[in-house]
Design an enzyme around this catalytic site. Structure first.
Site, PDB file in Angstrom:
ATOM      1  N   ARG A  61       0.820  -1.217   0.000  1.00  0.00           N
ATOM      2  CA  ARG A  61       0.000   0.000   0.000  1.00  0.00           C
ATOM      3  C   ARG A  61       0.851   1.263   0.000  1.00  0.00           C
ATOM      4  O   ARG A  61       0.437   2.303  -0.504  1.00  0.00           O
ATOM      5  CB  ARG A  61      -0.935  -0.010   1.217  1.00  0.00           C
ATOM      6  CG  ARG A  61      -1.745   1.268   1.411  1.00  0.00           C
ATOM      7  CD  ARG A  61      -2.837   1.101   2.455  1.00  0.00           C
ATOM      8  NE  ARG A  61      -2.312   0.578   3.703  1.00  0.00           N
ATOM      9  CZ  ARG A  61      -1.743   1.322   4.647  1.00  0.00           C
ATOM     10  NH1 ARG A  61      -1.590   2.623   4.474  1.00  0.00           N
ATOM     11  NH2 ARG A  61      -1.307   0.771   5.765  1.00  0.00           N
ATOM     12  N   TYR A 114     -16.875  15.993 -15.201  1.00  0.00           N
ATOM     13  CA  TYR A 114     -17.301  14.593 -15.305  1.00  0.00           C
ATOM     14  C   TYR A 114     -18.342  14.275 -14.231  1.00  0.00           C
ATOM     15  O   TYR A 114     -18.249  14.734 -13.090  1.00  0.00           O
ATOM     16  CB  TYR A 114     -16.062  13.722 -15.164  1.00  0.00           C
ATOM     17  CG  TYR A 114     -16.291  12.245 -14.991  1.00  0.00           C
ATOM     18  CD1 TYR A 114     -17.039  11.509 -15.904  1.00  0.00           C
ATOM     19  CD2 TYR A 114     -15.714  11.571 -13.919  1.00  0.00           C
ATOM     20  CE1 TYR A 114     -17.228  10.155 -15.739  1.00  0.00           C
ATOM     21  CE2 TYR A 114     -15.892  10.211 -13.750  1.00  0.00           C
ATOM     22  CZ  TYR A 114     -16.655   9.504 -14.666  1.00  0.00           C
ATOM     23  OH  TYR A 114     -16.837   8.164 -14.501  1.00  0.00           O
ATOM     24  N   ASP A 186      -8.127  18.522 -14.489  1.00  0.00           N
ATOM     25  CA  ASP A 186      -8.244  17.127 -14.927  1.00  0.00           C
ATOM     26  C   ASP A 186      -7.904  17.103 -16.412  1.00  0.00           C
ATOM     27  O   ASP A 186      -8.632  17.648 -17.241  1.00  0.00           O
ATOM     28  CB  ASP A 186      -9.667  16.623 -14.681  1.00  0.00           C
ATOM     29  CG  ASP A 186      -9.862  15.162 -15.064  1.00  0.00           C
ATOM     30  OD1 ASP A 186      -9.029  14.620 -15.826  1.00  0.00           O
ATOM     31  OD2 ASP A 186     -10.860  14.561 -14.625  1.00  0.00           O
ATOM     32  N   LYS A 211      -7.242   5.699 -19.325  1.00  0.00           N
ATOM     33  CA  LYS A 211      -7.600   6.291 -20.608  1.00  0.00           C
ATOM     34  C   LYS A 211      -6.363   6.376 -21.507  1.00  0.00           C
ATOM     35  O   LYS A 211      -5.710   5.375 -21.758  1.00  0.00           O
ATOM     36  CB  LYS A 211      -8.264   7.643 -20.370  1.00  0.00           C
ATOM     37  CG  LYS A 211      -9.390   7.621 -19.335  1.00  0.00           C
ATOM     38  CD  LYS A 211     -10.458   6.570 -19.602  1.00  0.00           C
ATOM     39  CE  LYS A 211     -11.692   6.721 -18.734  1.00  0.00           C
ATOM     40  NZ  LYS A 211     -11.468   6.515 -17.289  1.00  0.00           N
TER      41      LYS A 211
END
Length: 391
Positions: A61, A114, A186, A211
């Site tokens: 982590r 978004y 973004d 993406k």
């Protein structure tokens, strides 16, 4: 004499972040470090690792070699001091926000963000005592008027999803900085191959790695890039909330990034060619693409995006259901974007599902709107498929 020439984007995408291998004959491609925990020879070494010594890993982590390589690569591509990777794009945005915002702070955001980002801002941040104002980021007067003494952050998308509005990042950065606030951008729709927000004044840059940076729908993740102290704040949130990226997803993203320059040239060229054709098609009501002279921010797009606009466009048709059905087996309906394969999405029922119907219609998101993620196929084949579906 040393060579001080800055490598091109394509060269950086292949080389960025790579480090020396621990063998005499190192692997050409970094291996996947799938171990969830690392061992130490003594307590002094453990203390160095826990204190953040570079190259010392102790728990999955908290970081892996693959994630570190990806972070170095992203920082180089974006031209920022640092980057931190997350389990998803929304984890990255959430960490970027929570790293700089606290109860009593105020954030301004574009109303076109978004859909899931919109829901995060509308529903979750106010529960934490963070005030949120939605504005039209194209109206710079409205943005300026929205600032308050407690405004800490302005958040926008450089190319909005799904209507490809072009945000004037340099102007908004100046507005934010004049008022002592930060600008968060973004940049998922663009990728650093066509736009680097930090070079235009942005303080924080976020991406959904699934993406364009990954490019093949195989690697999941998000990223926060920017000044070292802002990235460190986001990383702290990711570690404490458990939102860090897996070694495998980091590795897959790195493999995709190596062809970023090549892919983005193909995406951009194909999308421009298709937009040029569709804007004159009698069965298409409207096309949204920054490279069309009909686009409201066409001149700004030419100024900010000299190397192309990426592979996204949207089109509005009378019957989206029939259009999608006729393309079955050719261009799939898939609620994501930026794969090398062309895909369609229906924002009304997917990305902007969380918005009230009245807000969707006001923003131009109608039941007939389809977002087209243009791939790298031969553009003549894509045009044939579209003509068949529209016939």
């Amino acid at each position: 004499m040393t060579d001080s020439r800055t490598p091109s984007l394509s060269t950086l995408a292949v080389r960025a972040g790579e480090h020396a291998r621990p063998t005499a004959s190192p692997a050409l491609i970094e291996p996947i470090y799938q171990s969830t925990v690392y061992s130490f020879p003594d307590l002094d070494s453990l203390e160095a690792g826990m204190a953040g010594q570079e190259g010392a890993y102790f728990y999955y982590r908290n970081g892996t070699p693959n994630a570190s390589t990806l972070e170095r690569a992203l920082a180089e591509l974006e031209g920022t001091e640092a980057a931190a990777c997350a389990a998803s794009g929304m984890a990255a945005i959430s960490a970027a926000f929570l790293g700089v915002l606290a109860a009593g702070d105020h954030i301004i955001t574009d109303e076109r963000v978004y859909g899931v980002t919109y829901a995060l801002l509308r529903d979750e941040l106010p529960r934490l005592g963070i005030e949120v104002s939605f504005v039209d980021a194209l109206d710079h007067g409205a943005v300026a008027a929205a600032f308050r003494p407690n405004t800490r952050l302005l958040h926008v998308e450089n190319l909005t999803n799904p209507l490809l509005t072009v945000t004037d990042v340099p102007k908004l950065a100046a507005l934010a900085h004049e008022r002592g606030a930060l600008l968060s951008v973004d940049s998922t729709f663009a990728s650093p191959a066509v736009f680097r927000p930090a070079q235009h004044g942005a303080d924080i840059v976020t991406h959904s790695l699934a993406k364009y940076l990954s490019g093949h729908s195989t690697g999941m993740g998000g990223a926060v890039a920017g000044r070292a102290e802002l990235v460190a704040a986001a990383r702290r949130i990711l570690l404490r909330l458990g939102g860090t990226i897996s070694a495998f997803d980091a590795w897959m993203t790195l493999q995709g990034m190596k062809t970023l320059g090549l892919r983005m040239r193909a995406h951009s060229g194909n999308a421009q060619a298709i937009a040029d054709v569709l804007q004159n098609h009698p069965r298409v009501k409207r096309v949204y693409h920054p490279g069309l002279e009909s686009h409201p921010q066409f001149l700004l797009a030419q100024e900010l995006y000299p190397d192309g606009f990426g592979g996204m466009l949207s089109l509005e048709v009378d019957d989206a259901h029939e259009f999608v059905k006729r393309l079955a087996g050719k261009i799939p309906l898939a609620p994501s974007l930026a794969d090398v394969m062309s895909t369609l999405s229906h924002p009304w029922s997917t990305s902007h599902r969380a918005l009230p119907e009245a807000d969707k219609r006001r923003l131009g998101i109608t039941p007939g709107l389809l977002r087209f993620s243009v791939g790298i196929e031969d553009v003549s084949d894509l045009l044939d498929d579209l003509e068949m579906a529209l016939a």
